[in-house]
Write a protein that holds these residues in place. Sequence first.
Motif, PDB file in Angstrom:
ATOM      1  N   LEU A  67     -12.598 -18.350 -33.192  1.00 31.83           N
ATOM      2  CA  LEU A  67     -13.639 -18.697 -32.232  1.00 31.83           C
ATOM      3  C   LEU A  67     -13.713 -20.201 -32.001  1.00 31.83           C
ATOM      4  CD1 LEU A  67     -15.892 -17.744 -30.392  1.00 31.83           C
ATOM      5  CD2 LEU A  67     -17.439 -17.816 -32.357  1.00 31.83           C
ATOM      6  N   HIS A  68     -13.637 -20.992 -33.074  1.00 34.13           N
ATOM      7  CA  HIS A  68     -13.725 -22.447 -32.898  1.00 34.13           C
ATOM      8  C   HIS A  68     -12.602 -22.967 -32.010  1.00 34.13           C
ATOM      9  CE1 HIS A  68     -10.458 -23.474 -35.703  1.00 34.13           C
ATOM     10  NE2 HIS A  68     -10.885 -22.447 -36.409  1.00 34.13           N
ATOM     11  N   GLN A  69     -11.416 -22.351 -32.086  1.00 36.22           N
ATOM     12  CA  GLN A  69     -10.298 -22.776 -31.244  1.00 36.22           C
ATOM     13  C   GLN A  69     -10.530 -22.383 -29.792  1.00 36.22           C
ATOM     14  OE1 GLN A  69      -7.573 -24.696 -32.207  1.00 36.22           O
ATOM     15  NE2 GLN A  69      -7.459 -24.859 -29.991  1.00 36.22           N
ATOM     16  N   LEU A  70     -11.020 -21.171 -29.569  1.00 31.26           N
ATOM     17  CA  LEU A  70     -11.317 -20.745 -28.202  1.00 31.26           C
ATOM     18  C   LEU A  70     -12.371 -21.635 -27.554  1.00 31.26           C
ATOM     19  CD1 LEU A  70     -11.378 -16.866 -28.658  1.00 31.26           C
ATOM     20  CD2 LEU A  70      -9.609 -18.227 -27.539  1.00 31.26           C
ATOM     21  N   LEU A  71     -13.390 -22.001 -28.313  1.00 32.71           N
ATOM     22  CA  LEU A  71     -14.438 -22.875 -27.770  1.00 32.71           C
ATOM     23  C   LEU A  71     -13.886 -24.265 -27.445  1.00 32.71           C
ATOM     24  CD1 LEU A  71     -17.417 -21.829 -30.074  1.00 32.71           C
ATOM     25  CD2 LEU A  71     -17.019 -21.182 -27.682  1.00 32.71           C
ATOM     26  N   ALA A  72     -13.016 -24.777 -28.311  1.00 29.03           N
ATOM     27  CA  ALA A  72     -12.403 -26.078 -28.052  1.00 29.03           C
ATOM     28  C   ALA A  72     -11.529 -26.016 -26.803  1.00 29.03           C
ATOM     29  CB  ALA A  72     -11.589 -26.527 -29.264  1.00 29.03           C
ATOM     30  N   ASP A  73     -10.787 -24.936 -26.634  1.00 30.64           N
ATOM     31  CA  ASP A  73      -9.950 -24.775 -25.445  1.00 30.64           C
ATOM     32  C   ASP A  73     -10.800 -24.713 -24.173  1.00 30.64           C
ATOM     33  OD1 ASP A  73      -7.756 -24.726 -27.116  1.00 30.64           O
ATOM     34  OD2 ASP A  73      -7.452 -22.534 -26.972  1.00 30.64           O
ATOM     35  N   LEU A  74     -11.920 -23.980 -24.239  1.00 32.86           N
ATOM     36  CA  LEU A  74     -12.813 -23.901 -23.078  1.00 32.86           C
ATOM     37  C   LEU A  74     -13.394 -25.264 -22.725  1.00 32.86           C
ATOM     38  CD1 LEU A  74     -14.748 -20.591 -23.777  1.00 32.86           C
ATOM     39  CD2 LEU A  74     -13.172 -21.033 -21.888  1.00 32.86           C
ATOM     40  N   ARG A  75     -13.747 -26.012 -23.738  1.00 33.50           N
ATOM     41  CA  ARG A  75     -14.315 -27.339 -23.510  1.00 33.50           C
ATOM     42  C   ARG A  75     -13.295 -28.250 -22.811  1.00 33.50           C
ATOM     43  NH1 ARG A  75     -17.580 -29.430 -28.156  1.00 33.50           N
ATOM     44  NH2 ARG A  75     -19.267 -28.523 -26.984  1.00 33.50           N
ATOM     45  N   ARG A  76     -12.045 -28.169 -23.241  1.00 34.04           N
ATOM     46  CA  ARG A  76     -10.982 -28.991 -22.617  1.00 34.04           C
ATOM     47  C   ARG A  76     -10.721 -28.591 -21.165  1.00 34.04           C
ATOM     48  NH1 ARG A  76      -8.877 -28.891 -27.845  1.00 34.04           N
ATOM     49  NH2 ARG A  76      -7.691 -26.998 -27.507  1.00 34.04           N
ATOM     50  N   GLN A  77     -10.967 -27.333 -20.821  1.00 37.38           N
ATOM     51  CA  GLN A  77     -10.717 -26.844 -19.469  1.00 37.38           C
ATOM     52  C   GLN A  77     -11.798 -27.267 -18.481  1.00 37.38           C
ATOM     53  OE1 GLN A  77     -10.205 -22.609 -19.691  1.00 37.38           O
ATOM     54  NE2 GLN A  77      -8.488 -22.767 -21.117  1.00 37.38           N
TER      55      GLN A  77
END
Length: 148
Positions: A137-147
């Motif tokens: 989950l922490h990786q998915l949230l970081a990816d969303l933030r970068r997008q």
Amino acid sequence: MDFTLEVIPLPVTDIDRARDFYRDKVGFHVDIDQEVMPGMRIVQLTPPGSGCSIALGEAIWDMAQGQTAPAPGTYQGLQLCVTDIKAAHAELVGRGLEVSEPVQYSPDDGATFMYFKDPDGNGWAVQEYRRRETEPLHQLLADLRRQR
């Protein structure tokens, strides 16, 4: 602006008994156990790998304007997620926790659960979500933030 859910106050009758239960039986880490201001003791515990904690303390609701303290044992449906429910079940049983056998409601990922209650009757579900093994989950949230 992000609004992150990080602490859930949990109504209990005995802070020490609840702390010991969540630490020893469920495996939560004790982050805080102190009097944070005169007459206000807070115990904050975090499940391993989680970004959200629970907070125990009688005076928590006194600080929140307009809120009434819920009765101990009235919280139901709190949910933890694991990537391997059989391993989680074995770990919890090994800690002495009374937890139900896992129930698979469908073969879909996310459809297998087990359940337990704390000493006051607050009810928890543990959901198997195998996808988190490869997509934390922490990786998915970081990816969303970068997008953004």
